[in-house]
Design a protein around this motif. Sequence first.
Motif, PDB file in Angstrom:
ATOM      1  N   VAL A   1       7.561   2.641   5.338  1.00 31.79           N
ATOM      2  CA  VAL A   1       9.104   3.381   4.573  1.00 31.79           C
ATOM      3  C   VAL A   1       8.642   4.708   4.505  1.00 31.79           C
ATOM      4  CG1 VAL A   1      10.736   3.821   2.771  1.00 31.79           C
ATOM      5  CG2 VAL A   1       9.978   1.344   4.035  1.00 31.79           C
ATOM      6  N   VAL A   2       9.571   5.547   4.615  1.00 29.92           N
ATOM      7  CA  VAL A   2       8.834   7.199   4.193  1.00 29.92           C
ATOM      8  C   VAL A   2       9.515   7.304   3.117  1.00 29.92           C
ATOM      9  CG1 VAL A   2       9.158   9.577   5.024  1.00 29.92           C
ATOM     10  CG2 VAL A   2       8.481   8.024   6.632  1.00 29.92           C
TER      11      VAL A   2
ATOM     12  N   LEU B   1       0.637  -1.256  -0.199  1.00 23.43           N
ATOM     13  CA  LEU B   1      -0.169  -0.154   0.207  1.00 23.43           C
ATOM     14  C   LEU B   1       1.047   1.321   0.005  1.00 23.43           C
ATOM     15  CD1 LEU B   1      -2.504   1.150   3.052  1.00 23.43           C
ATOM     16  CD2 LEU B   1       0.157   1.323   3.699  1.00 23.43           C
ATOM     17  N   LYS B   2       0.570   2.328  -0.651  1.00 26.16           N
ATOM     18  CA  LYS B   2       1.118   3.798  -0.573  1.00 26.16           C
ATOM     19  C   LYS B   2       0.439   4.702  -0.383  1.00 26.16           C
ATOM     20  CE  LYS B   2       4.342   1.443  -4.010  1.00 26.16           C
ATOM     21  NZ  LYS B   2       4.983   2.408  -5.542  1.00 26.16           N
ATOM     22  N   GLY B   3       0.733   5.895   0.751  1.00 23.72           N
ATOM     23  CA  GLY B   3      -0.002   6.910   0.413  1.00 23.72           C
ATOM     24  C   GLY B   3       0.415   7.529   1.585  1.00 23.72           C
ATOM     25  N   ARG B   4      -0.807   9.017   2.309  1.00 21.79           N
ATOM     26  CA  ARG B   4       0.206   9.937   2.188  1.00 21.79           C
ATOM     27  C   ARG B   4      -0.515  10.275   4.200  1.00 21.79           C
ATOM     28  NH1 ARG B   4      -2.203  15.074   3.758  1.00 21.79           N
ATOM     29  NH2 ARG B   4      -4.293  14.662   1.850  1.00 21.79           N
ATOM     30  N   ILE B   5      -0.014  10.373   4.827  1.00 30.59           N
ATOM     31  CA  ILE B   5      -0.438  10.251   6.300  1.00 30.59           C
ATOM     32  C   ILE B   5      -0.761  11.532   6.828  1.00 30.59           C
ATOM     33  CG2 ILE B   5       0.380  10.508   8.615  1.00 30.59           C
ATOM     34  CD1 ILE B   5       3.041   8.741   7.980  1.00 30.59           C
TER      35      ILE B   5
ATOM     36  N   GLY C   1       1.224  14.499   6.117  1.00 25.95           N
ATOM     37  CA  GLY C   1       2.278  14.482   5.091  1.00 25.95           C
ATOM     38  C   GLY C   1       3.043  14.159   4.310  1.00 25.95           C
ATOM     39  N   ASP C   2       3.757  13.337   5.820  1.00 20.74           N
ATOM     40  CA  ASP C   2       4.624  12.433   5.054  1.00 20.74           C
ATOM     41  C   ASP C   2       3.868  11.154   3.726  1.00 20.74           C
ATOM     42  OD1 ASP C   2       6.656  13.326   6.311  1.00 20.74           O
ATOM     43  OD2 ASP C   2       6.739  11.460   8.174  1.00 20.74           O
ATOM     44  N   ARG C   3       4.915  11.211   3.011  1.00 22.58           N
ATOM     45  CA  ARG C   3       4.549  10.306   1.711  1.00 22.58           C
ATOM     46  C   ARG C   3       5.145   8.378   1.661  1.00 22.58           C
ATOM     47  NH1 ARG C   3       1.062  11.638  -1.536  1.00 22.58           N
ATOM     48  NH2 ARG C   3       0.926   9.310  -2.496  1.00 22.58           N
ATOM     49  N   ILE C   4       4.116   7.320   2.444  1.00 19.96           N
ATOM     50  CA  ILE C   4       4.643   5.975   2.894  1.00 19.96           C
ATOM     51  C   ILE C   4       4.617   5.192   1.887  1.00 19.96           C
ATOM     52  CG2 ILE C   4       4.641   6.930   5.045  1.00 19.96           C
ATOM     53  CD1 ILE C   4       2.319   4.953   5.485  1.00 19.96           C
TER      54      ILE C   4
ATOM     55  N   PRO D   1      11.946  -0.635  -1.996  1.00 20.72           N
ATOM     56  CA  PRO D   1      11.689  -0.882  -0.574  1.00 20.72           C
ATOM     57  C   PRO D   1      10.800  -1.693   0.104  1.00 20.72           C
ATOM     58  CG  PRO D   1      10.767   0.939  -1.711  1.00 20.72           C
ATOM     59  CD  PRO D   1      10.869   0.718  -2.456  1.00 20.72           C
ATOM     60  N   THR D   2      10.162  -2.672  -0.780  1.00 20.41           N
ATOM     61  CA  THR D   2       9.240  -3.275  -0.455  1.00 20.41           C
ATOM     62  C   THR D   2       9.043  -4.706  -0.640  1.00 20.41           C
ATOM     63  OG1 THR D   2       7.370  -3.288  -1.509  1.00 20.41           O
ATOM     64  CG2 THR D   2       7.507  -1.826   0.885  1.00 20.41           C
ATOM     65  N   ASN D   3       8.277  -5.473  -0.991  1.00 17.93           N
ATOM     66  CA  ASN D   3       8.188  -7.416  -1.379  1.00 17.93           C
ATOM     67  C   ASN D   3       7.613  -7.145  -2.774  1.00 17.93           C
ATOM     68  OD1 ASN D   3       5.787  -7.020  -0.330  1.00 17.93           O
ATOM     69  ND2 ASN D   3       6.403  -8.957   0.759  1.00 17.93           N
TER      70      ASN D   3
END
Length: 293
Positions: free
Chosen positions: A102-103, A27-31, A73-76, A274-276
Amino acid sequence: MLSLSLFAAGCRKSGPAAPATQKSFPLKGRIVATDPATGEVTLDHEAIPGYMEAMIMPYKLAQPDTISEFHPGDRIAAHLVLDATRGDDPSGYRHPRLDQVVVTAQARPDYKPAVQYHVPAAGDTIPDFALLNQSGKTIHLAQFKGKVVAITFIYTRCPLADYCPRMSRNFADLDQSLAADPALYGDTHLISISFDPTYDTPAVLRSYGGAYTGKYTKEQFQHWDFAAPPVKELPAITQFFNVGITPGDNPTSLQHSLSTILIGKDGKVAAWYPTNDWKPADLLNDIKAAAKL
């Protein structure tokens, strides 16, 4: 905002609950917000293929003590991990939590955490880290300059199939694909780096590596090294490659993020995964492109 009750099954009469197995979705997104009291982050995330559409909702962190590292605002990039009690039936998914967080873009560049993790980016020069390989020989990353090098991080006792074992299976597939092209094979090298150097001695790494190459005691490790840094140098290498490590639930386990890096012939980062969720074919294509430069 959608409540976490989405994951709760309706009341029903039944026998003992079936054992849960883990299901994981990238998953990817913005905090949007963080809540240290509950160990939750509210995330505005992209659609999760095979599971849910894009939405804003709160998630528990698998490692709540890391919440201070994240900011609105961090994207992870992360993995949504759930306990699956009914196979691939989404109504049977329980206990959603974010792991391998992962940021990828920081909203507060002025923020200085206690530990400085470097986020690998294309063009970064790789330090000349020293490693002790499966043959008890010290190798240096700089010695592979002139080759395209793929590095991934593992530890041999990792119990989760989608983590270290998956990285090692991917590298085994990649190694076979490269071997089919002698010219490309000669221009490349693979390194699996353990972040558990106390346990992962050369003998342990030799046995582990031989099992994944399929050659066991006959493996010569000419194209794929299994190695670990000295204990005192472990923080430097894991922080440079953005590998977070914390103690697990028992003395033999570690909770950790993943990091796979492609290094060009010039000794600089060509790509970072950064991921699998990367596939051996994806990395092979990137290796071919880097080998032509």
